[in-house]
Design a protein around this motif. Sequence first.
Motif: not given
Lengths: 347, 300
Positions: B183-203
């Motif tokens: 929870i402490t880093f769920r909404s941090s930028e590096f997670i958003s960045a990986v999401k943006l690149v198109g990584a799946s949730d599992a990845r």
Amino acid sequence: MPIDFRSRDGILRFVRVLTGFALTIALTFLGLLAITFFIGRVVPIDPVLAVVGDRATQEQYDAMKIAMGLDRPLILQFVSYVGDVIQGDLGRSVSTNRLVAEDLARVFPATLEMATIGIIIGVGLGVPMGVTAAANQGTWLDQGIRVLALLGYSVPAFWLGLVGLALFYASLGWVSGPGRVDIFYDGVVDPVTGLLLVDSILARDWEVFRNALSHLVLPAAILGFFSLAYIARMTRSFMLDQLGQEYITTARVKGVSEWRVIWVHAFAPIRVPLITVIGLSYAGLLEGSVMIETVFSWPGIGNYLTVALLNADMNAVLGATLIIGAVFIGINKTSDVLYRVLDPRST
Amino acid sequence: MSARDWLLDESPNSRMQANAGRFYRMGLALLRNPLAVLGALIILLLIATAVFAPWIAPESPVGQMLDRRLLPPSSANWMGTDELGRDIFSRVVYGARITLMIVALVAIIAAPLGLIIGAVAGYFGGWVDKLLMGFTDIFLSMPKLILALAFVAALGPGIENAIIAIAITAWPAYARIARAETITFRSSEFISAVKLVGASDARIIGLHVVPLCMSSMIVRVTLDMAGIILTAAGLGFLGLGAQPPLPEWGAMISRGRVFILDQWWVATMPGFAIILVSLGFCFLGDGLRDVLDPKQAGKS
């Protein structure tokens, strides 16, 4: 925000918090029931076979299965199990041939008595030790208390019980041996509360009281040692948090004596979190008593559970698990609620 | 450039160098804590004893010699002999294998299970979180030992079932920790960045969330080891864990119980082994927490 009991909103909020708690507690109890029900179902022993015997015909077997309600869907069986438990029906014990609920009511006071004396020892020694360790942080005294507390996490309770018996009972003769009271004194006082110490005081029978106490002191002290370890560690860490605060420096600058700084200024705010810790360790003692009771042949719920385990007496095992679990959850949640009510910063 | 300079380089050139440097610094910090060093040495001793048991133990752990029953500790039998004339020291040495196997298996089963459940709950939030954590909390509020006892009663006595039962009661604490970390880093930028690149949730969970939970997991697992050893020994003592003639320490204490008043060494010696190993894990866990989890340092 603190709960303000004077305003209507405050009372409403209090009621809402309590309802939330009641719901969690109900769900947790239901979870406990689901676990014991599940364990009762996965047992390799066939409950029908246990009743009819292995020479029964297929028709007799099927008839008994229907009579016991085991042909119904699992969820319906669970509902009727929950209904039975709520009515206090835990089934019959195979080994004692009595109702499990009656057995449990008979043995529970012995455990309660031992755990209560244990927690008194644990709090009485653990809190001062934790405070002392924090006040002397980093010294050999602190390290010594730390190692003693870690020993509480590393020594097997049953081993300490055996060594204690060998040393204090067999070699030194300071205490009485296994059991709750010498056979000679067994049943001398009328069981009023079931707590032997209280009953013997009520009957003014000091001989029984002394004998019961000499039986109780060793197992209770060993139980107390384990709660002491946890309580001392937590007290130390709470105290360190407080002693690092600026109001402590202010008090010292004002010239308040060190004893007063520690025991009045720093200790006051940790009383509330300590209640939770003490509640948790009291609940833990009920669990720890399983091992101690086995070693000391103490006729309590832990001993009842282990005897039932060895006899594969599943009704008794599940009943004892259920009661210990329920008391454990009850104490845990109560200390949780107490914490929320007493600490104005929470909720 | 010496190896030390390379390790302590402020601007590492590769990921490997950065990781090596981090481990080196952690190692240095651990070495400054005498109790942690002692704990690490005890655990190394346990592992070495388990691996080299046939060379360390002077005798077979199951070889009976009925003409020398219940002999007190001597130069020939350092810890004495038991009721079947077996050398207790040799049995304690072989018992290290069983203890190591139990703690390793419980950790391998319970830690990943808790880690995945906690990481999934923390990452997705919402009803997934509520459902998984509700389930976790119910398990967490049960008395562990009693639950393990009831499970073993149902599954049948034996060391495999004891390990399963302990693992079943151990995972909820890990799920809680993994969720809190996630929870402490769920909404941090590096997670958003990986999401943006198109990584799946599992990845994302597997490659980005789980590695960040590792340090607090390691601390917690190490601190829990003592409790796991005690529970396993307790099950052995009650006759529900390892079965004879396996030289499990708890079961050995149980056999020695009958002789405790006259032949104290039979029950006492295996107890010292349990205490030593448990203390080792406690010391190391405390030290690791101070290094890996500074937020919690000095607490409890």
